[in-house]
Design an enzyme around this catalytic site. Structure first.
Site, PDB file in Angstrom:
ATOM      1  N   HIS A   1      29.777  55.297   0.619  1.00 24.93           N
ATOM      2  CA  HIS A   1      30.524  55.310  -0.641  1.00 24.93           C
ATOM      3  C   HIS A   1      31.623  54.260  -0.615  1.00 24.93           C
ATOM      4  O   HIS A   1      31.829  53.516  -1.571  1.00 24.93           O
ATOM      5  CB  HIS A   1      31.101  56.708  -0.891  1.00 24.93           C
ATOM      6  CG  HIS A   1      31.405  56.987  -2.320  1.00 24.93           C
ATOM      7  ND1 HIS A   1      32.675  57.084  -2.797  1.00 24.93           N
ATOM      8  CD2 HIS A   1      30.590  57.147  -3.386  1.00 24.93           C
ATOM      9  CE1 HIS A   1      32.636  57.326  -4.100  1.00 24.93           C
ATOM     10  NE2 HIS A   1      31.379  57.365  -4.490  1.00 24.93           N
TER      11      HIS A   1
ATOM     12  N   HIS B   1      30.581  52.209  -9.760  1.00 20.96           N
ATOM     13  CA  HIS B   1      31.164  53.114 -10.764  1.00 20.96           C
ATOM     14  C   HIS B   1      31.432  52.339 -12.051  1.00 20.96           C
ATOM     15  O   HIS B   1      31.372  51.119 -12.063  1.00 20.96           O
ATOM     16  CB  HIS B   1      32.481  53.703 -10.244  1.00 20.96           C
ATOM     17  CG  HIS B   1      32.271  54.531  -9.028  1.00 20.96           C
ATOM     18  ND1 HIS B   1      32.420  54.033  -7.766  1.00 20.96           N
ATOM     19  CD2 HIS B   1      31.856  55.801  -8.888  1.00 20.96           C
ATOM     20  CE1 HIS B   1      32.132  54.969  -6.883  1.00 20.96           C
ATOM     21  NE2 HIS B   1      31.769  56.057  -7.535  1.00 20.96           N
TER      22      HIS B   1
ATOM     23  N   HIS C   1      24.193  57.334  -7.234  1.00 19.82           N
ATOM     24  CA  HIS C   1      24.534  58.595  -6.575  1.00 19.82           C
ATOM     25  C   HIS C   1      23.300  59.476  -6.381  1.00 19.82           C
ATOM     26  O   HIS C   1      23.237  60.234  -5.418  1.00 19.82           O
ATOM     27  CB  HIS C   1      25.635  59.319  -7.348  1.00 19.82           C
ATOM     28  CG  HIS C   1      26.962  58.611  -7.278  1.00 19.82           C
ATOM     29  ND1 HIS C   1      27.323  57.624  -8.165  1.00 19.82           N
ATOM     30  CD2 HIS C   1      27.994  58.710  -6.399  1.00 19.82           C
ATOM     31  CE1 HIS C   1      28.529  57.166  -7.841  1.00 19.82           C
ATOM     32  NE2 HIS C   1      28.957  57.801  -6.775  1.00 19.82           N
TER      33      HIS C   1
ATOM     34  N   HIS D   1      33.566  64.283 -14.132  1.00 18.93           N
ATOM     35  CA  HIS D   1      33.393  63.775 -12.773  1.00 18.93           C
ATOM     36  C   HIS D   1      34.702  63.312 -12.133  1.00 18.93           C
ATOM     37  O   HIS D   1      35.056  63.733 -11.032  1.00 18.93           O
ATOM     38  CB  HIS D   1      32.356  62.628 -12.774  1.00 18.93           C
ATOM     39  CG  HIS D   1      32.457  61.756 -11.582  1.00 18.93           C
ATOM     40  ND1 HIS D   1      33.075  60.524 -11.602  1.00 18.93           N
ATOM     41  CD2 HIS D   1      32.086  61.950 -10.296  1.00 18.93           C
ATOM     42  CE1 HIS D   1      33.057  60.002 -10.392  1.00 18.93           C
ATOM     43  NE2 HIS D   1      32.457  60.843  -9.576  1.00 18.93           N
TER      44      HIS D   1
ATOM     45  N   HIS E   1      37.265  64.948  -8.885  1.00 19.12           N
ATOM     46  CA  HIS E   1      37.651  64.232  -7.657  1.00 19.12           C
ATOM     47  C   HIS E   1      39.144  64.386  -7.399  1.00 19.12           C
ATOM     48  O   HIS E   1      39.588  64.707  -6.300  1.00 19.12           O
ATOM     49  CB  HIS E   1      37.387  62.727  -7.824  1.00 19.12           C
ATOM     50  CG  HIS E   1      36.042  62.292  -7.352  1.00 19.12           C
ATOM     51  ND1 HIS E   1      35.806  61.922  -6.056  1.00 19.12           N
ATOM     52  CD2 HIS E   1      34.875  62.140  -8.001  1.00 19.12           C
ATOM     53  CE1 HIS E   1      34.538  61.553  -5.926  1.00 19.12           C
ATOM     54  NE2 HIS E   1      33.945  61.678  -7.094  1.00 19.12           N
TER      55      HIS E   1
ATOM     56  N   PHE F   1      37.862  56.705  -3.772  1.00 16.89           N
ATOM     57  CA  PHE F   1      36.458  56.384  -3.475  1.00 16.89           C
ATOM     58  C   PHE F   1      36.209  56.163  -1.981  1.00 16.89           C
ATOM     59  O   PHE F   1      35.210  56.605  -1.438  1.00 16.89           O
ATOM     60  CB  PHE F   1      36.017  55.123  -4.228  1.00 16.89           C
ATOM     61  CG  PHE F   1      35.841  55.337  -5.701  1.00 16.89           C
ATOM     62  CD1 PHE F   1      35.246  56.488  -6.196  1.00 16.89           C
ATOM     63  CD2 PHE F   1      36.249  54.371  -6.611  1.00 16.89           C
ATOM     64  CE1 PHE F   1      35.080  56.686  -7.557  1.00 16.89           C
ATOM     65  CE2 PHE F   1      36.087  54.555  -7.976  1.00 16.89           C
ATOM     66  CZ  PHE F   1      35.505  55.707  -8.452  1.00 16.89           C
TER      67      PHE F   1
ATOM     68  N   HIS G   1      28.703  65.998  -6.459  1.00 18.38           N
ATOM     69  CA  HIS G   1      27.759  65.044  -7.032  1.00 18.38           C
ATOM     70  C   HIS G   1      26.377  65.634  -7.255  1.00 18.38           C
ATOM     71  O   HIS G   1      25.614  65.145  -8.092  1.00 18.38           O
ATOM     72  CB  HIS G   1      27.708  63.761  -6.207  1.00 18.38           C
ATOM     73  CG  HIS G   1      28.680  62.763  -6.738  1.00 18.38           C
ATOM     74  ND1 HIS G   1      28.368  61.916  -7.787  1.00 18.38           N
ATOM     75  CD2 HIS G   1      29.977  62.550  -6.450  1.00 18.38           C
ATOM     76  CE1 HIS G   1      29.451  61.206  -8.089  1.00 18.38           C
ATOM     77  NE2 HIS G   1      30.433  61.566  -7.300  1.00 18.38           N
TER      78      HIS G   1
HETATM   79 CU1  C2O Z   1      30.950  57.490  -6.359  1.00 16.82          CU
HETATM   80 CU2  C2O Z   1      32.201  60.664  -7.569  1.00 16.82          CU
HETATM   81  O1  C2O Z   1      32.050  58.974  -6.987  1.00 16.82           O
END
Ligand code: C2O
Length: 596
Positions: free
Chosen positions: A187, A210, A219, A340, A344, A361, A374
């Site tokens: 990632h 992203h 992902h 999303h 995070h 990230f 995810h």
């Molecule tokens: Cu690549 Cu939820 O991030």
């Protein structure tokens, strides 16, 4: 499985997969069908879904800053005249898919997107072990099927299995590409600038997966290999990666087994205030004062808004175009923005310099909860495709032919293409069927009356009277003219009305979020559970080559929203942007309405 049509052909032809037809049996489906007027034979959609199969010409970019298709035609034309010109050797900006990175060139640029501290990586620290051998992807041949279970419904034996698999992953040698930290580095490498687009002919341009249409497929592939590695470490080819079911009330807390300090699933770098709290899918960067019940209500409304209202078109759902030689400037899709990104940040630890682990990230993959988060994001892709009508995968060949590389469970480096991940059934997995309560959570208007914008005239400026760019260091209210009013149902089915907040320049070193409301006269006590809420712009910290500013767009669907507010005949709408986190330096180049 051999009888399945190829995913590309199926997507192009709008063929319903066995997966989506079986999804139609979930209990909430009939209600959705009613609201969305989905018909099995000829699909229509009250929010403006075209009945014919989408083709790439339908999916024009909303802001035409770079007309890449035209450029490609020009290039092809030149090739025809010149004959011998080898087009593949001419890197053409924005006219080709991104090619999987050359991992031997990983880490030649400094990493960026976080403040450097004691534990942060530098240089090539996020790079995988090198391999000169790349294999082409083969679809799984096993007879077994993996069902990804809801994380809050796991049996004790499944929790033990999951725990053991992660424990073994953590125990692998540090240079084994299947090792837990190596997997987390994937990632970091794809998101913090370790890879450039050198394989596509653009060594000076970074890869960033992203904020564009690569978000979902990248992902999906990442989790595909992660899940198979876990399964192979416990010798269980049926192991499915649990999904954190934050879109249903019973699943909105972090499953308690993640909080046991002796467990391999434990991570000390999480927000300590949120370990047993109801998740806040609209997280504003500080603790919420809402009751659990209000949080649940808002969460369900956000889900409905982002997956249904704001994702009526593939580009709205997947995010903007992103081709070789370019940066992802057109904006991320609805679900990527929210829930999303807020999730995070809600889990990440505010005591840490960069909100590690999930809040940045580079470090997100160091928390096992990231993969369960995810898994649910990926499930949204599957769910969205069951909505019928325009809810189909993109057909743009640059999207389909984008490639990535990952190490598989046998430590082989494998090249994969977006076009091969469109059907989870072909990848050998599916999601446990659970209720999808937000399909019935269409928000309710605070005040259902037209003419709000007209009453604001004099007090609020029209976009035409404003000198853009404007700052978002405080709430911004503007009157936005609508090019078309009172459209017929057919017109609405053909073209969705979309609000575009254009050229948002923001400080990409912090968590940035603002909310967008339409025709909300009273900005106090606003809530995502009201129709007037149009959506949220949200960004995790990330930078390109150390640049601290990024620029992108935000889009929200207006067709259903204006119908529900009974404002469809108004020629102007009142748009309110409310800064929530990290907005001090934001500037905005324009706010307008387009039809897609
Ligand atoms: Cu690549 Cu939820 O991030």
């Amino acid at each position: 499985m051999a009888s399945l049509p190829s995913p590309v052909a199926a997507a192009a032809a709008g063929i319903t997969t066995p997966y989506s037809s079986s999804f139609a049996t979930v209990s909430s489906w009939p209600l959705l069908s009613k609201k969305c007027s989905i018909k099995s034979a000829k699909q229509t959609h009250r929010y403006g879904v075209r009945c014919n199969a989408a083709d790439s010409d339908d999916q024009k970019p909303i802001i035409e800053s770079l007309n890449s298709l035209d450029r490609r035609n020009v290039l092809l034309g030149l090739g025809g005249i010149a004959g011998a010109v080898n087009l593949t050797s001419i890197p053409s900006v924005g006219a080709a898919p991104l090619v999987a990175p050359d991992i031997s060139k990983c880490g030649t640029n400094p990493l960026s997107g976080f403040k450097a501290g004691a534990d942060t990586p530098e240089g090539s620290d996020c790079c995988p072990p090198d391999s000169s051998q790349i294999m082409d992807f083969q679809f799984p041949k096993e007879e077994v099927f993996r069902v990804r279970p809801a994380a809050h419904l796991l049996s004790p034996s499944y929790i033990a299995k999951f725990n053991l698999a992660i424990k073994r992953m953590k125990e692998l040698p540090a240079d084994d590409p299947r090792n837990f930290l190596q997997q987390a580095h994937i990632h970091c490498a794809y998101c913090n600038g370790a890879y450039t687009q050198s394989s596509s002919g653009f060594p000076d341009v970074e890869i960033q997966i992203h904020n564009s249409w690569l978000f979902f497929p990248f992902h999906r592939w990442y989790l595909y290999f992660y899940e198979r590695i876990l399964g192979s470490l416990i010798d269980d080819p049926t192991f499915g990666l649990p999904f954190w079911n934050w879109d249903t009330p019973a699943g909105m807390k972090i499953p308690s087994y993640f909080n046991e300090s002796s467990s391999a699933l434990f991570d000390s770098k999480r927000n300590q205030d949120n370990l047993t709290a109801v998740v806040d899918l609209g997280y504003n960067g500080q603790p919420s004062t809402l009751s659990d019940l209000d949080k649940v209500t808002n969460n369900l409304a956000i889900m409905y808004k982002q997956v249904v209202t704001n994702a009526t078109d593939p580009l709205l759902f997947f995010g903007g175009e992103y081709r070789a030689g370019t940066e992802p400037i057109r904006g991320g899709g609805s679900v990527e923005q929210s829930p999303h990104t807020p999730v995070h940040r809600w889990v990440g630890d505010p005591r840490e310099l960069n909100g590690e682990d999930l809040g940045n990230f580079y470090s997100a993959g160091r928390d096992t909860l990231f993969y369960c988060h995810h898994s649910n994001v990926d499930r949204m892709w599957s769910l969205w495709k069951t909505l019928g009508g325009k809810h189909k995968d993109l057909t743009d060949s640059d999207w389909l032919n984008t490639s990535f590389v990952f190490y598989d469970e046998n430590k082989n480096l494998v090249r994969v293409y977006v076009k091969d991940c469109l059907l989870t059934s072909r990848l050998g997995y599916d999601y446990q069927r659970v209720d999808v309560p937000w399909l019935n959570s269409r928000p309710v208007p605070r005040s259902r009356k037209s003419g709000i914008a007209r009453r604001s005239m004099g007090r609020v400026k029209r976009t035409t009277d404003i000198n853009f760019p404007v700052k978002l260091n405080k709430t911004v209210r503007v009157l936005v003219p609508r090019p078309k009013t009172s459209r017929s149902q057919t017109e609405k089915e053909n073209e969705q009305e979309v609000l575009v907040v254009q050229g948002i320049e923001y400080d990409s070193q912090q968590y940035v979020k603002f909310d967008v409301y339409v025709n909300d006269e009273d900005d106090d006590n606003t809530s995502p559970a009201q129709t007037e809420y149009a959506g949220s712009f949200a960004q995790l910290p990330h930078t390109h080559k150390g640049k601290t500013k990024s620029k992108t767009n935000f889009r929200a669907g207006l067709t259903e929203l204006l119908e529900d507010l009974e404002a469809d005949d108004d020629d102007t709408i009142l748009v309110t942007l409310i800064p929530r986190s990290g907005c001090g330096d934001i500037t905005i180049d324009g706010i307008n309405i387009v039809y897609v």
